[in-house]
Design a protein around this motif. Structure first.
Motif, mmCIF file in Angstrom:
data_model
loop_
_atom_site.group_PDB
_atom_site.id
_atom_site.type_symbol
_atom_site.label_atom_id
_atom_site.label_comp_id
_atom_site.label_asym_id
_atom_site.label_seq_id
_atom_site.Cartn_x
_atom_site.Cartn_y
_atom_site.Cartn_z
ATOM 1 N N PRO A 94 43.349 37.851 46.205
ATOM 2 C CA PRO A 94 44.474 37.877 45.271
ATOM 3 C C PRO A 94 45.579 38.785 45.786
ATOM 4 N N SER A 95 46.780 38.452 45.430
ATOM 5 C CA SER A 95 47.920 39.290 45.809
ATOM 6 C C SER A 95 47.927 40.537 44.925
ATOM 7 N N LEU A 96 48.665 41.549 45.356
ATOM 8 C CA LEU A 96 48.794 42.751 44.534
ATOM 9 C C LEU A 96 49.438 42.433 43.192
ATOM 10 N N GLU A 97 50.361 41.479 43.198
ATOM 11 C CA GLU A 97 51.011 41.075 41.950
ATOM 12 C C GLU A 97 49.998 40.467 40.982
ATOM 13 N N GLU A 98 49.088 39.661 41.506
ATOM 14 C CA GLU A 98 48.047 39.048 40.669
ATOM 15 C C GLU A 98 47.118 40.125 40.105
ATOM 16 N N ILE A 99 46.768 41.098 40.933
ATOM 17 C CA ILE A 99 45.905 42.195 40.476
ATOM 18 C C ILE A 99 46.618 42.988 39.382
ATOM 19 N N GLU A 100 47.887 43.296 39.612
ATOM 20 C CA GLU A 100 48.672 44.023 38.602
ATOM 21 C C GLU A 100 48.736 43.247 37.291
#
Length: 128
Positions: A94-100
């Motif tokens: 997952p991208s950092l944006e998805e994690i956030e």
């Protein structure tokens, strides 16, 4: 059993007969997760602590019998030690944006727990 024999034969072709299976990174990971020392593992498996040290630092390859013992001890399939891990690019990461986005959906107390767990994992990987 046929699958195990195929894996063993493939490793012998790849590593050369008698060289063993290099398992350092994976063994280290399991020992950290289970919080088991080299001496404890050596004692539990009736191996020398020097052998465990060599396996952990890839200074010696483990025999298939040792890999089998380790797999039973850590309750993982033999293939965990033998099969190559997928490269980072082939994993669905997952991208950092998805994690956030997912973290933002958590209640504050759960978010703190998750962030603490992530931090601990990262520190363990980095070795700090």
């Amino acid at each position: 059993m046929k699958k195990i024999n195929e894996i063993s034969e493939r490793n012998e072709r790849t590593l050369g007969k008698g060289k063993g299976i290099f398992i350092g990174e994976k063994l280290n990971r399991l020992m950290k997760i289970k919080r088991i020392s080299q001496r404890r593992l050596a004692k539990d498996l009736n191996l020398s602590h020097t052998a465990i040290y060599k396996y952990l630092h890839n200074r010696a390859g483990a025999s298939f019998d040792v890999v089998k013992k380790l797999a039973e001890y850590f309750n993982v399939p033999i293939s965990y030690f033998i099969e190559e891990e997928a490269t980072h690019e082939s994993k669905e990461c997952p991208s950092l944006e998805e994690i956030e986005r997912l973290l933002d959906q958590l209640p504050p107390e759960k978010r703190e727990k998750v962030l603490k767990a992530i931090k601990e994992q990262l520190e363990a990987l980095v070795g700090t």
